[in-house]
Scaffold this active site. Structure first.
Site, short mmCIF file in Angstrom:
data_model
loop_
_atom_site.label_atom_id
_atom_site.label_comp_id
_atom_site.label_asym_id
_atom_site.label_seq_id
_atom_site.Cartn_x
_atom_site.Cartn_y
_atom_site.Cartn_z
N ASP A 12 3.74 2.76 1.83
CA ASP A 12 4.31 2.12 3.03
C ASP A 12 3.35 1.12 3.68
O ASP A 12 3.34 0.96 4.90
CB ASP A 12 4.75 3.18 4.07
CG ASP A 12 5.78 4.14 3.50
OD1 ASP A 12 6.51 3.74 2.56
OD2 ASP A 12 5.86 5.28 3.99
N LYS A 15 4.39 -3.35 0.90
CA LYS A 15 4.40 -4.00 -0.42
C LYS A 15 5.66 -4.84 -0.61
O LYS A 15 5.60 -5.96 -1.14
CB LYS A 15 4.32 -2.94 -1.53
CG LYS A 15 3.03 -2.13 -1.50
CD LYS A 15 3.03 -1.01 -2.52
CE LYS A 15 4.00 0.11 -2.23
NZ LYS A 15 3.69 0.90 -1.02
N GLY A 39 10.40 3.27 -0.91
CA GLY A 39 11.29 2.62 0.05
C GLY A 39 10.60 1.33 0.45
O GLY A 39 9.60 1.37 1.15
N HIS A 40 11.06 0.21 -0.09
CA HIS A 40 10.39 -1.07 0.15
C HIS A 40 11.27 -1.95 1.04
O HIS A 40 12.45 -2.14 0.74
CB HIS A 40 10.11 -1.78 -1.19
CG HIS A 40 9.11 -1.05 -2.04
ND1 HIS A 40 8.72 -1.47 -3.28
CD2 HIS A 40 8.41 0.09 -1.79
CE1 HIS A 40 7.83 -0.62 -3.76
NE2 HIS A 40 7.63 0.34 -2.88
N GLN A 232 4.34 3.32 -4.09
CA GLN A 232 3.37 4.29 -3.57
C GLN A 232 2.01 3.60 -3.31
O GLN A 232 1.98 2.41 -3.05
CB GLN A 232 3.23 5.50 -4.50
CG GLN A 232 4.48 6.39 -4.53
CD GLN A 232 5.59 5.90 -5.42
OE1 GLN A 232 5.38 5.61 -6.59
NE2 GLN A 232 6.80 5.81 -4.90
P1 GDP Z 1 6.29 -0.48 1.31
O1 GDP Z 1 6.78 0.86 0.88
O2 GDP Z 1 4.83 -0.67 1.04
O3 GDP Z 1 7.10 -1.63 0.79
O4 GDP Z 1 6.41 -0.48 2.89
P2 GDP Z 1 7.68 0.04 3.75
O5 GDP Z 1 8.74 -0.97 3.69
O6 GDP Z 1 8.02 1.43 3.40
O7 GDP Z 1 7.03 0.15 5.19
C1 GDP Z 1 6.48 -0.94 5.85
C2 GDP Z 1 7.22 -1.11 7.19
O8 GDP Z 1 6.46 -1.97 8.01
C3 GDP Z 1 8.56 -1.80 7.01
O9 GDP Z 1 9.42 -1.41 8.03
C4 GDP Z 1 8.20 -3.28 7.14
O10 GDP Z 1 9.28 -4.09 7.55
C5 GDP Z 1 7.14 -3.20 8.20
N1 GDP Z 1 6.09 -4.22 8.12
C6 GDP Z 1 5.55 -4.81 7.03
N2 GDP Z 1 4.53 -5.65 7.38
C7 GDP Z 1 4.43 -5.55 8.73
C8 GDP Z 1 3.55 -6.15 9.70
O11 GDP Z 1 2.65 -6.93 9.40
N3 GDP Z 1 3.77 -5.80 11.02
C9 GDP Z 1 4.74 -4.92 11.39
N4 GDP Z 1 4.88 -4.63 12.68
N5 GDP Z 1 5.58 -4.34 10.50
C10 GDP Z 1 5.41 -4.65 9.19
P1 IMO Z 2 6.42 3.48 -1.15
O1 IMO Z 2 6.58 2.80 -2.49
C1 IMO Z 2 4.81 6.87 1.07
C2 IMO Z 2 4.60 10.69 -1.11
C3 IMO Z 2 5.47 11.83 -0.63
C4 IMO Z 2 4.59 13.02 -1.03
C5 IMO Z 2 3.99 12.55 -2.36
C6 IMO Z 2 4.74 13.06 -3.59
O2 IMO Z 2 7.55 3.26 -0.22
O3 IMO Z 2 5.08 3.17 -0.56
P2 IMO Z 2 7.04 12.42 -4.74
O4 IMO Z 2 8.44 12.47 -4.23
O5 IMO Z 2 6.60 11.08 -5.22
O6 IMO Z 2 6.78 13.50 -5.76
O7 IMO Z 2 6.14 12.81 -3.47
O8 IMO Z 2 4.03 11.14 -2.33
N1 IMO Z 2 5.32 9.42 -1.40
C7 IMO Z 2 5.26 8.33 -0.63
N2 IMO Z 2 4.68 8.12 0.57
N3 IMO Z 2 5.43 5.86 0.43
C8 IMO Z 2 5.99 6.05 -0.78
O9 IMO Z 2 6.49 5.04 -1.51
C9 IMO Z 2 5.96 7.34 -1.35
N4 IMO Z 2 6.44 7.87 -2.49
C10 IMO Z 2 6.02 9.15 -2.52
O10 IMO Z 2 5.68 11.77 0.75
O11 IMO Z 2 3.53 13.15 -0.12
MG MG Z 3 7.81 2.50 1.63
#
Ligand code: GDP
Ligand code: IMO
Ligand code: MG
Length: 445
Positions: A12, A15, A39-40, A232
């Protein structure tokens, strides 16, 4: 050329947003590991897309590939493609014939193992998507691959071998029968076989199955640009993360080769960009030396609220902490970052001062990188450095004016990370939107 995007921390880090940011220059975006545990998020023009399997490049109309290193739940994949079509996109998604398939029993087994571990407070806090059990079957040489779905006889043989074994496993671990637990369908060969044939029909109809290595190599030979989208993060890596509180695949850059069928030299000739959140967040269990808890609860709540750090599915508050530099030095070495993107700098605006875990004290020694065992990591006491805070600013205005428009204290923070990692900050995220990123360098140029 290739640009590989790797999470530097615990997932998170933003990416998906970075794949979208640089995705204009790419022709193909491929995932190389993980599944719908990811979850991207992509935010553009006020529209938000949450993608768990479909590579984030499809928002820009790029071809998406799920490489052989991924584990694919066909139901999630089709639902996601259909939902994107309803929103007016036309995703072109290909799936590796060598990728393993997540079947309904994998999800059930994921849940039951977590329940069993919970008795001794040892649960990982998985996403419950069946990721671990599917990779176990892959390594145990009893998995079902996308290519097997497309051959009805092979499929039948595979299911007849593996499903009774999985049912036995379920019953031993749970202490109940599948009938008592109401999960007999998930372990029924005939039902599974019928589902799989439906998946195969759709994969054929949409012409999705490819030999990923050949497909990607051909596109590169044709002069196209390839982005590799890690899921991840490094500290969740099965080898380089804090085992056992990890996922079951390798998010680090080495797997961009293994998980696609391209050679390490191809990946290595390109760029590898680490994605860093300006603080830490963690969804599941496991240690976190720089965690904000106890006396720092109010501060944690502030950062959590400013950053929207609540689980997208459950709404559970995520754990938050200060930036952990030993974790980032480790990530930079493992994946060989050529540069990084520092996201969420806006979230820290408004604090009087902030801290960074610069090093750890472990057994009375100062250490600069992560120890190899999770137990030792849990014993690490962070040695903090304090930084001046910066005032709130208009993110879009700063992004359009450029890096020098950032408050001086924010630039000092960015430059500290650059000098510690010996890598340049290619971009700085100051908000979730594509328009809220300060771009200093495009790795495709
Ligand atoms: P990923 O799993 O690495 O793709 O990241 P996620 O989408 O799960 O989580 C990142 C969250 O932060 C999302 O809600 C993005 O829209 C948000 N986000 C990404 N970059 C920034 C930033 O620079 N500032 C803020 N406030 N939110 C951001
Ligand atoms: P993105 O791509 C954050 C964490 C889970 C748990 C561990 C193992 O959005 O960054 P799993 O279901 O993979 O066997 O869970 O990894 N986890 C993540 N945490 N972002 C993710 O993906 C994750 N995918 C798995 O919370 O701790
Ligand atoms: Mg994510």
């Amino acid at each position: 050329m290739t640009v590989t995007i790797v999470g530097a921390q615990l997932g998170d880090e933003g990416k998906g947003g970075v794949v979208d940011l640089y995705g204009d220059a790419a022709d193909v975006v491929a995932r190389y590991q993980g599944g719908d545990n990811a979850g991207h998020t992509v935010v553009v023009g006020g529209e938000e897309y949450k993608l768990s399997l479909v590579p984030s490049g499809v928002v820009r109309g790029k071809t998406g590939v799920l490489g052989n290193g991924c584990v694919v739940n066909p139901e999630t994949l089709f639902d996601e493609i259909d939902a994107l079509r309803e929103r007016g996109l036309d995703p072109d998604v290909r799936v590796a014939r060598r990728a393993h398939v997540i079947l309904p029993y994998h999800r059930v087994l994921d849940g039951v193992e977590e329940e069993a571990k919970a008795d001794s407070d040892a649960e990982i806090g998985t996403t419950g998507r069946g990721i671990g059990p599917t990779y176990e079957d892959k390594v145990g040489r009893r998995g079902v691959r996308v290519g097997d779905l497309l051959d009805a006889d092979v499929l039948r043989d595979r299911l007849e071998y593996v499903v009774p074994k999985k049912r036995d496993l379920y019953e031993v671990v749970s202490g109940t029968t599948v009938e008592e637990a109401g999960v007999e369908s998930e372990f029924d060969v005939d039902e599974l076989y019928d589902h799989c044939l439906e998946y195969a029909d759709r994969i054929r109809a949409d012409d999705m199955a490819v030999n990923a290595g050949d497909f990607l190599a051909d596109r590169i030979d044709d002069g196209e640009e390839l982005m590799l989208e890690g899921a991840q993060g490094t500290s969740l890596d099965i080898d380089h993360g804090n085992y056992p509180y990890v996922t079951s695949s390798n998010p680090t850059a080495g797997y961009a080769a293994t998980g696609t069928g391209l050679g390490p030299t191809t990946i290595g000739q390109g760029e590898v960009v680490g994605i860093v959140k300006a603080y830490l967040s963690r969804v599941g269990s496991g240690p976190m030396p720089t965690e904000l808890d106890g006396d720092d609860d109010d501060l944690a709540t502030y950062i959590r609220d400013e950053g929207g750090e609540y689980g997208t599915v459950t709404g559970r508050p995520r754990r938050v902490g200060w930036l952990d530099m030993p974790m980032l030095r480790h990530a930079t070495r493992v994946s060989g970052f050529t540069g990084f993107v520092l996201n969420h700098l806006d979230v820290l605006a408004g604090l009087d001062e902030l801290r960074v875990g610069h090093a750890y004290t472990l057994d009375d020694e100062e250490v600069l990188t992560m120890p190899a065992t999770t137990e030792q990591w849990a014993d690490c006491e962070p040695i903090f450095r304090t930084f001046d805070g910066w005032e709130e600013f208009d993110s879009e205005a700063v992004a359009s004016q450029g890096y020098d428009a950032l408050p001086a204290a924010a630039r000092e923070y960015v430059e500290y990370v650059e000098s510690e990692l010996d890598a340049p900050a290619y971009a700085v995220g100051v908000g979730p939107g594509r328009e809220e990123t300060i771009v200093r360098h495009n790795p495709f140029e």
